[in-house]
Write a protein that holds these residues in place. Structure first.
Motif, mmCIF file in Angstrom:
data_model
loop_
_atom_site.group_PDB
_atom_site.id
_atom_site.type_symbol
_atom_site.label_atom_id
_atom_site.label_comp_id
_atom_site.label_asym_id
_atom_site.label_seq_id
_atom_site.Cartn_x
_atom_site.Cartn_y
_atom_site.Cartn_z
ATOM 1 N N PHE A 77 72.460 64.376 66.238
ATOM 2 C CA PHE A 77 72.350 63.748 64.917
ATOM 3 C C PHE A 77 73.702 63.211 64.443
ATOM 4 O O PHE A 77 73.788 62.131 63.912
ATOM 5 N N CYS A 78 74.757 64.020 64.562
ATOM 6 C CA CYS A 78 76.042 63.642 63.947
ATOM 7 C C CYS A 78 77.171 63.538 64.970
ATOM 8 O O CYS A 78 78.293 63.203 64.620
ATOM 9 N N CYS A 99 73.115 70.170 65.673
ATOM 10 C CA CYS A 99 74.020 71.279 65.332
ATOM 11 C C CYS A 99 73.503 72.084 64.135
ATOM 12 O O CYS A 99 72.601 71.665 63.414
ATOM 13 N N CYS A 123 76.104 67.416 69.116
ATOM 14 C CA CYS A 123 74.970 67.212 68.210
ATOM 15 C C CYS A 123 74.418 65.799 68.353
ATOM 16 O O CYS A 123 75.154 64.826 68.260
ATOM 17 N N CYS A 175 73.665 70.174 60.743
ATOM 18 C CA CYS A 175 72.558 69.237 60.517
ATOM 19 C C CYS A 175 71.262 69.992 60.225
ATOM 20 O O CYS A 175 70.461 69.552 59.402
HETATM 21 ZN ZN LIG Z 1 75.092 67.640 63.609
#
Ligand SMILES: [Zn+2]
Length: 253
Positions: free
Chosen positions: A61-62, A83, A59, A86
């Protein structure tokens, strides 16, 4: 894995590359937004989804790793694949042909696209097996899947044993096996030990617990109990994709 093209340097654009993976190390275990992401509002969906059956996606983002499904989001000329957690957690911008969608509508739309893609992935695998393995049983499995979008335990066992013969047994994980009805639970219980072991690969923890409680777990398998403390999330998550969803392939405007 599809190439996102994130960070490509083009004339007239100044898109910084995302940090190298080792810079993620400090935040990796917390699944919080990585610093370069900024405000999730600024990103919007392209509606591209990647189904990585090797479970090797990450992912953007995270930095959650080992993912099957990732969703493309863009901000200016930057692109990231993120993901399901997110997608469910952040209010990412969403529009279809310029018509803005609410976060709830966007999640529902993503849910539908995801279900359709997962079904297509399964369909592609089954039809590839059918084409390379002329076998009446596999043809019947293909017909059954096309009709039900899931496999009964007995058909899953037939398909998965063929995947093993083809050296593609990891693909078994992408299928959903019906175990909700008593009939399907009994069908699972009546499979040979080796077949139950094969089908076990594709079952969710909940399905495994249920079948184990009926005494149908293959010998030697461990069934984990659910964690005592449920993680609380600040925002509603996308519903789990365990149902065969009915899909309207037309985009609603
Ligand atoms: Zn994520």
């Amino acid at each position: 894995m599809l190439e996102s093209g994130a960070g490509d340097t083009q004339e007239g654009h100044a898109c910084p590359r995302p940090p190298a993976p080792r810079e993620y190390a400090l935040v990796q275990h917390r699944y919080t937004l990585l610093e370069h992401v900024g405000d999730p509002h600024e990103w919007r969906f392209t509606w591209a989804i990647n189904d990585d059956v090797t479970l090797n996606s990450t992912c953007g983002f995270c930095h959650r790793t080992g993912l099957r499904l990732t969703y493309e989001v863009i901000r200016g000329c930057e692109a990231l694949w993120i993901c399901q957690s997110c997608v469910g957690r952040y209010p990412i911008g969403a529009d279809i042909d310029g018509d803005q969608m609410s976060p709830t509508a966007a999640r529902a739309y993503v849910h539908g696209l995801t279900a359709r893609l997962k079904q297509q992935t399964c369909k592609d695998i089954i039809h590839r097996v059918k084409d390379s393995w002329s076998d009446a049983d596999i043809e019947e499995v293909a017909v059954y899947f096309d009709r039900n979008l899931q496999l009964s335990p007995q058909r899953a066992a037939r398909l998965f044993s063929t995947l093993v013969e083809m050296g593609e047994e990891t693909n078994a994980r992408v299928f959903e096996v019906q175990t909700r009805s008593n009939a399907h639970q009994q069908e699972f219980g009546e499979l040979a030990e080796a077949d139950r072991r094969l089908v076990w690969i594709a079952l969710s923890p909940q399905q495994r617990r249920r079948l184990a409680s009926l005494g149908f777990a293959p010998a030697g398998t461990l069934v984990r109990r659910p964690p005592r403390m449920a993680l609380r999330l600040s925002a509603p998550r996308m519903p789990a994709l365990t149902e065969a969803a009915s899909i309207n392939p037309k985009r609603k405007l």
